[in-house]
Design a protein around this motif. Sequence first.
Motif, PDB file in Angstrom:
ATOM      1  N   ASN A   1      60.279  88.265   8.948  1.00 41.61           N
ATOM      2  CA  ASN A   1      59.869  89.652   9.207  1.00 41.61           C
ATOM      3  C   ASN A   1      61.091  90.540   9.435  1.00 41.61           C
ATOM      4  OD1 ASN A   1      57.257  88.795   8.994  1.00 41.61           O
ATOM      5  ND2 ASN A   1      56.890  88.673  11.204  1.00 41.61           N
ATOM      6  N   ASP A   2      62.099  89.987  10.089  1.00 31.87           N
ATOM      7  CA  ASP A   2      63.330  90.765  10.308  1.00 31.87           C
ATOM      8  C   ASP A   2      64.002  91.113   8.977  1.00 31.87           C
ATOM      9  OD1 ASP A   2      63.136  90.980  13.033  1.00 31.87           O
ATOM     10  OD2 ASP A   2      64.231  89.116  13.426  1.00 31.87           O
ATOM     11  N   ASP A   3      63.971  90.157   8.032  1.00 34.29           N
ATOM     12  CA  ASP A   3      64.528  90.456   6.701  1.00 34.29           C
ATOM     13  C   ASP A   3      63.807  91.661   6.093  1.00 34.29           C
ATOM     14  OD1 ASP A   3      66.238  88.271   6.799  1.00 34.29           O
ATOM     15  OD2 ASP A   3      64.806  86.916   5.829  1.00 34.29           O
TER      16      ASP A   3
ATOM     17  N   ILE B   1      54.377  93.207  12.426  1.00 35.87           N
ATOM     18  CA  ILE B   1      53.797  92.274  11.449  1.00 35.87           C
ATOM     19  C   ILE B   1      53.107  91.110  12.171  1.00 35.87           C
ATOM     20  CG2 ILE B   1      54.267  90.741   9.485  1.00 35.87           C
ATOM     21  CD1 ILE B   1      56.742  92.512   8.884  1.00 35.87           C
ATOM     22  N   ARG B   2      53.763  90.573  13.209  1.00 35.97           N
ATOM     23  CA  ARG B   2      53.165  89.421  13.898  1.00 35.97           C
ATOM     24  C   ARG B   2      51.880  89.807  14.632  1.00 35.97           C
ATOM     25  NH1 ARG B   2      55.507  87.650  17.858  1.00 35.97           N
ATOM     26  NH2 ARG B   2      57.499  88.717  17.767  1.00 35.97           N
ATOM     27  N   THR B   3      51.887  90.959  15.313  1.00 38.26           N
ATOM     28  CA  THR B   3      50.685  91.308  16.080  1.00 38.26           C
ATOM     29  C   THR B   3      49.538  91.754  15.170  1.00 38.26           C
ATOM     30  OG1 THR B   3      51.588  93.502  16.454  1.00 38.26           O
ATOM     31  CG2 THR B   3      51.873  91.894  18.232  1.00 38.26           C
ATOM     32  N   ARG B   4      49.846  92.397  14.022  1.00 44.42           N
ATOM     33  CA  ARG B   4      48.757  92.866  13.138  1.00 44.42           C
ATOM     34  C   ARG B   4      48.258  91.793  12.183  1.00 44.42           C
ATOM     35  NH1 ARG B   4      47.581  98.648  13.418  1.00 44.42           N
ATOM     36  NH2 ARG B   4      48.946  99.325  15.077  1.00 44.42           N
ATOM     37  N   THR B   5      49.119  90.806  11.903  1.00 41.77           N
ATOM     38  CA  THR B   5      48.729  89.842  10.853  1.00 41.77           C
ATOM     39  C   THR B   5      48.875  88.371  11.252  1.00 41.77           C
ATOM     40  OG1 THR B   5      50.927  89.570   9.850  1.00 41.77           O
ATOM     41  CG2 THR B   5      49.645  91.477   9.127  1.00 41.77           C
ATOM     42  N   GLY B   6      49.755  88.066  12.194  1.00 44.26           N
ATOM     43  CA  GLY B   6      50.032  86.662  12.539  1.00 44.26           C
ATOM     44  C   GLY B   6      51.112  86.038  11.664  1.00 44.26           C
ATOM     45  N   ILE B   7      51.647  86.815  10.701  1.00 47.24           N
ATOM     46  CA  ILE B   7      52.647  86.263   9.773  1.00 47.24           C
ATOM     47  C   ILE B   7      54.055  86.386  10.388  1.00 47.24           C
ATOM     48  CG2 ILE B   7      53.710  86.507   7.478  1.00 47.24           C
ATOM     49  CD1 ILE B   7      50.973  87.817   6.607  1.00 47.24           C
ATOM     50  N   SER B   8      54.821  85.284  10.358  1.00 52.69           N
ATOM     51  CA  SER B   8      56.209  85.316  10.848  1.00 52.69           C
ATOM     52  C   SER B   8      57.206  85.289   9.692  1.00 52.69           C
ATOM     53  CB  SER B   8      56.507  84.100  11.730  1.00 52.69           C
ATOM     54  OG  SER B   8      55.675  84.114  12.848  1.00 52.69           O
ATOM     55  N   GLN B   9      56.837  84.560   8.649  1.00 47.76           N
ATOM     56  CA  GLN B   9      57.726  84.432   7.491  1.00 47.76           C
ATOM     57  C   GLN B   9      56.901  84.085   6.267  1.00 47.76           C
ATOM     58  OE1 GLN B   9      60.084  81.131   9.188  1.00 47.76           O
ATOM     59  NE2 GLN B   9      59.139  79.792   7.669  1.00 47.76           N
ATOM     60  N   ARG B  10      57.529  84.172   5.103  1.00 44.58           N
ATOM     61  CA  ARG B  10      56.875  83.806   3.853  1.00 44.58           C
ATOM     62  C   ARG B  10      57.942  83.230   2.940  1.00 44.58           C
ATOM     63  NH1 ARG B  10      57.919  87.705   6.343  1.00 44.58           N
ATOM     64  NH2 ARG B  10      55.965  88.812   6.359  1.00 44.58           N
ATOM     65  N   ARG B  11      57.509  82.475   1.915  1.00 41.60           N
ATOM     66  CA  ARG B  11      58.448  81.955   0.920  1.00 41.60           C
ATOM     67  C   ARG B  11      58.401  82.873  -0.302  1.00 41.60           C
ATOM     68  NH1 ARG B  11      59.583  76.531   1.908  1.00 41.60           N
ATOM     69  NH2 ARG B  11      59.180  76.119   4.114  1.00 41.60           N
ATOM     70  N   ILE B  12      59.569  83.189  -0.841  1.00 46.08           N
ATOM     71  CA  ILE B  12      59.630  84.074  -2.003  1.00 46.08           C
ATOM     72  C   ILE B  12      60.451  83.395  -3.106  1.00 46.08           C
ATOM     73  CG2 ILE B  12      60.464  86.325  -2.858  1.00 46.08           C
ATOM     74  CD1 ILE B  12      58.021  86.652  -1.028  1.00 46.08           C
TER      75      ILE B  12
END
Length: 340
Positions: free
Chosen positions: A20-22, A34-45
Amino acid sequence: MKQVGIIGTGRYLPEHVVSNDDLSRLVDTSDEWIRTRTGISQRRISTGMTTSGMACEAGTAALTNAGLEPDDIDLIICATITPDYFMPSCACLVQERLGAKNAAAFDLAAACTGMIYGMVTAEQFIKSGMYENVLVIGAETLSKVLDWKDRSTCVLFGDGAGAVVMSAAKKGINLLAANLESDGSKYRLLTCPAVTLDNPFLLEQECICYDENGMSNAAEPAGTQKIVMNGQEVFKYAVRAIVDNINTLIKKTGISKDDIAYIIPHQANYRIIDQASRSAGIPIDKFFINLDRYGNTSAASIGIALDELAESGRPRRGDKVICVGFGGGMTSGAVLLEWN
Ligand code: ACO
């Protein structure tokens, strides 16, 4: 009727982790939002791998897990909204790379419900006696259809692939019941336009992107091939779809909520899953969640989660597991599985 089951699972995630910082260095957002609205911390791209490349990796893993050779596969179904080409299909590219020379192959587009639609399609081919072993793959490079300047969508998605081998064999995870639904009247909620009509005889491009009031939706310029979403309406649809599909399977099969050991929902947003868990009256700890690590990988998400759940060794013989999806279309669906 033949009993159909999943005899192997596999997944592939690109190595490159985007936090998310990226993303907060690309658009005006924050890890906290992002974490509070979605629960997502990171993703693979993906840093270069194609949808068919990832599909092939996940498919190979599923075949190995099933103990089958590429020659044993009768049909390859790829669920994707981000194929490498309109033509050939992703499934044909996978066939070529795997060397699955005995297989028929086609793609299926049901957005994030793609894996459920794929599993049910495979089940029907096997039950009818036409095919014995079907490889179903959900694979997406959503990063190529994201507007990386739109903070309301680019933070939600990730790339990856998940796969299952389905067979008439009496081992593996049995598929007991299924439900599929579509509601085309809500197509505007989540769109990604294809190539615009362009030929020497063009008079006026028909606008396909009208809102509910018949007004042109300027947020979705034709031909941009980027995802546009009405987040709040998708949210409401998603909660309803999870609850309704679970209840439909319960009604169809006569099982009770207590009989369900795990639920694998499409991994879009933790708040959607949390709300669905409350509405359905099913404890949140029965829901398998990995979206914190991968974000929303659309058609790939349920296959990836199923492979991780199987690998964890948590499900015991006789456990009932529901996979439930929802996505663009709008589409939704669910399958009831029994661990063996
Ligand atoms: N960072 C910071 N602020 C943001 C971001 C962001 N990434 N995105 C939006 N905002 C802002 C908005 O601009 C808005 O600002 P404003 O109040 O100044 O106008 C504010 O945050 C609130 O925006 P909302 O859209 O109301 O936020 P909401 O709480 O609804 O959350 C979200 C948005 C996360 C997209 C939510 O609606 C959602 O999860 N919807 C479902 C989306 C989804 O899961 N889609 C895929 C499912 S289907 C499939 O998988 C294909």
